[in-house]
Design a protein around this motif. Structure first.
Motif, PDB file in Angstrom:
ATOM      1  N   LYS A 164      93.071  52.312   0.079  1.00  0.00           N
ATOM      2  CA  LYS A 164      92.046  51.657   0.816  1.00  0.00           C
ATOM      3  C   LYS A 164      92.719  50.701   1.948  1.00  0.00           C
ATOM      4  O   LYS A 164      93.783  50.107   1.852  1.00  0.00           O
ATOM      5  N   VAL A 165      92.168  51.121   3.147  1.00  0.00           N
ATOM      6  CA  VAL A 165      92.526  50.609   4.535  1.00  0.00           C
ATOM      7  C   VAL A 165      91.203  49.671   4.910  1.00  0.00           C
ATOM      8  O   VAL A 165      90.185  50.058   4.836  1.00  0.00           O
ATOM      9  N   THR A 166      91.731  48.320   5.110  1.00  0.00           N
ATOM     10  CA  THR A 166      90.643  47.433   5.727  1.00  0.00           C
ATOM     11  C   THR A 166      91.163  46.930   6.938  1.00  0.00           C
ATOM     12  O   THR A 166      91.882  46.314   6.929  1.00  0.00           O
ATOM     13  N   TRP A 167      90.137  46.904   8.045  1.00  0.00           N
ATOM     14  CA  TRP A 167      90.309  46.453   9.218  1.00  0.00           C
ATOM     15  C   TRP A 167      89.741  44.986   9.205  1.00  0.00           C
ATOM     16  O   TRP A 167      88.681  44.780   9.033  1.00  0.00           O
ATOM     17  N   LEU A 168      90.820  43.809   9.144  1.00  0.00           N
ATOM     18  CA  LEU A 168      90.499  42.645   9.285  1.00  0.00           C
ATOM     19  C   LEU A 168      90.123  41.909  10.620  1.00  0.00           C
ATOM     20  O   LEU A 168      89.305  41.196  10.795  1.00  0.00           O
ATOM     21  N   LYS A 169      90.620  42.650  11.839  1.00  0.00           N
ATOM     22  CA  LYS A 169      90.534  42.403  13.187  1.00  0.00           C
ATOM     23  C   LYS A 169      90.652  43.547  13.827  1.00  0.00           C
ATOM     24  O   LYS A 169      90.994  44.701  13.165  1.00  0.00           O
ATOM     25  N   PRO A 170      90.174  43.742  15.014  1.00  0.00           N
ATOM     26  CA  PRO A 170      90.110  45.003  15.750  1.00  0.00           C
ATOM     27  C   PRO A 170      91.657  45.568  15.703  1.00  0.00           C
ATOM     28  O   PRO A 170      91.672  46.819  15.925  1.00  0.00           O
ATOM     29  N   ASP A 171      92.703  44.594  15.733  1.00  0.00           N
ATOM     30  CA  ASP A 171      94.168  45.184  15.779  1.00  0.00           C
ATOM     31  C   ASP A 171      94.763  44.813  14.522  1.00  0.00           C
ATOM     32  O   ASP A 171      96.170  44.982  14.567  1.00  0.00           O
ATOM     33  N   THR A 172      94.133  44.344  13.297  1.00  0.00           N
ATOM     34  CA  THR A 172      94.817  44.349  12.176  1.00  0.00           C
ATOM     35  C   THR A 172      94.406  44.805  10.972  1.00  0.00           C
ATOM     36  O   THR A 172      92.961  44.640  10.899  1.00  0.00           O
ATOM     37  N   PHE A 173      95.175  45.608  10.091  1.00  0.00           N
ATOM     38  CA  PHE A 173      94.657  46.163   8.904  1.00  0.00           C
ATOM     39  C   PHE A 173      95.443  45.719   7.764  1.00  0.00           C
ATOM     40  O   PHE A 173      96.501  45.166   7.885  1.00  0.00           O
ATOM     41  N   SER A 174      94.899  45.785   6.545  1.00  0.00           N
ATOM     42  CA  SER A 174      95.536  45.737   5.233  1.00  0.00           C
ATOM     43  C   SER A 174      95.232  46.958   4.620  1.00  0.00           C
ATOM     44  O   SER A 174      94.306  47.564   4.762  1.00  0.00           O
ATOM     45  N   ALA A 175      96.325  47.205   3.717  1.00  0.00           N
ATOM     46  CA  ALA A 175      96.374  48.414   2.898  1.00  0.00           C
ATOM     47  C   ALA A 175      96.939  48.113   1.475  1.00  0.00           C
ATOM     48  O   ALA A 175      97.499  47.182   1.368  1.00  0.00           O
ATOM     49  N   LYS A 176      96.055  48.460   0.475  1.00  0.00           N
ATOM     50  CA  LYS A 176      96.500  47.988  -0.826  1.00  0.00           C
ATOM     51  C   LYS A 176      96.188  49.104  -1.973  1.00  0.00           C
ATOM     52  O   LYS A 176      95.162  49.806  -1.773  1.00  0.00           O
ATOM     53  N   ALA A 177      97.101  49.496  -2.589  1.00  0.00           N
ATOM     54  CA  ALA A 177      96.991  50.630  -3.745  1.00  0.00           C
ATOM     55  C   ALA A 177      95.959  50.115  -4.798  1.00  0.00           C
ATOM     56  O   ALA A 177      95.966  48.709  -4.964  1.00  0.00           O
ATOM     57  N   GLY A 178      95.354  51.027  -5.371  1.00  0.00           N
ATOM     58  CA  GLY A 178      94.320  50.695  -6.416  1.00  0.00           C
ATOM     59  C   GLY A 178      94.928  50.411  -7.942  1.00  0.00           C
ATOM     60  O   GLY A 178      94.232  49.783  -8.642  1.00  0.00           O
ATOM     61  N   GLN A 179      96.012  50.654  -7.953  1.00  0.00           N
ATOM     62  CA  GLN A 179      97.030  50.383  -9.097  1.00  0.00           C
ATOM     63  C   GLN A 179      98.467  50.015  -9.022  1.00  0.00           C
ATOM     64  O   GLN A 179      98.697  50.041  -7.908  1.00  0.00           O
TER      65      GLN A 179
END
Length: 335
Positions: free
Chosen positions: A288-303
């Motif tokens: 999963k990739v989540t855009w926190l701001k227009p220029d900032t993202f986070s990514a985290k595995a599901g397990q």
């Protein structure tokens, strides 16, 4: 922490990038996971020659980066880790045929102890005389990124500093080498180790995949592993068409910090790709990739991450360079 503050500095974001290739064995008699056959290796080099890639020495690339000069987007650097003797017997003659420069990172204590099928000092000196660059892989090839079980932070820092500097002294005594480059054993590093490397005046080089550009950190330069399944041209060729993801801030990218599964958070310049086209993977599976701001993202595995070499890989197609992809690989050093 001083180095973490350094990670927050905004940098420029060129579209040019070089690729550093990483090999271990060129042999049919060594573990497939870290090997290419001589035939596969020759195919790699022939492809580079036929398609007009600039194969340059690691010294040339690092000097360009340190001087703020963009590397050519068809620049390729060839490196080997660990100093196995098949480099001398198999790889070196092929590389001489193509007249391609290359670098060998070796651990002097393993050479002295003759641990495994490693090069001898006379062979190393012959390679050095032939123009091969020999560089530091730490003396004992131990894990350096964090304290061992039961080891205090002070003991760990002393061990790591001693290991790095001992190898450097040995290389200077044997070969007169002065350049201060460290290829991290196993590719493992941490922000604290990066800080030490920086304080010692070294450049740090990892084993996580990715291209190298002016925005790349000089304490965690990436390389593309080119052995095992990655030796096939269908995997080899796309690596040559990658760009360094233009990271502005490494908000959460310390390989040893955080819970498992870890969260990667980066601030980037996305002006040359569509944020919606940025995808991240772990063990080949989308995460999963989540855009926190227009220029900032986070990514985290599901397990939880379970494999020995843990990575998140993030890619996005370039808008300005058709057929090229931005690439970022985040290694994780976790129990």
């Amino acid at each position: 922490m001083r180095f973490l503050a350094c990670l927050l500095v905004l940098l420029s974001f060129p579209s040019f990038a070089a690729v550093i290739l990483q090999y271990h064995h060129v042999s049919t008699q060594t573990p497939r996971s870290t090997s290419v056959t001589p035939e596969e290796f020759r195919v790699h080099l022939q492809y580079l020659k036929d398609h007009k890639y600039q194969v340059i020495g690691l010294d040339t690339l690092l000097e360009q980066l340190q001087n703020g000069k963009e590397p050519a987007d068809n620049a390729v650097v060839i490196t080997f880790d660990d100093g196995f003797d098949n480099i001398y017997h198999q790889a070196h003659p092929i590389l001489q045929e193509f007249d391609f420069p290359y670098t060998v990172f070796l651990s002097p204590a393993l050479i002295d102890r003759k641990e495994g099928p490693v090069l001898s000092w006379p062979q190393i000196k012959q390679l050095h005389d032939d123009g091969v660059i020999i560089a530091n892989h730490s003396s004992y090839h131990a894990h350096l990124a964090k304290p061992n079980k039961g080891e205090s932070k002070a003991e760990w820092l002393k061990r790591v500093k001693t290991d790095i500097l001992l190898a450097q002294t040995q290389l200077e005594q044997q070969l007169g080498i002065k350049h201060k480059w460290l290829a991290y054993p196993y590719g493992d590093f941490s922000v604290e180790l990066e800080q030490m490397v920086k304080d010692l005046g070294f450049i740090g080089i990892g084993q996580q995949s990715g291209a190298v550009g002016l925005n790349s950190l000089m304490t965690r330069l990436p390389r593309y592993p080119s052995s095992s399944q990655y030796a096939a041209l269908k995997h080899f060729i796309p690596k040559l068409k990658t760009l360094a993801l233009p990271v502005k801030t490494y908000i959460a990218a310390d390989p040893v910090k955080g819970p498992n599964p870890p969260t990667l958070t980066l601030q980037i310049d996305s002006s040359d790709f569509k944020p919606s086209q940025l995808n991240c993977f772990s063990n080949g599976e989308p995460i999963k990739v989540t855009w926190l701001k227009p220029d900032t993202f986070s990514a985290k595995a599901g397990q939880k991450l379970k494999t020995s070499h843990k990575r998140y890989n993030c890619t996005a197609p370039s808008l300005s360079k058709k057929g090229y992809f931005y690439w970022y690989s985040q290694p994780w050093v976790m129990d």
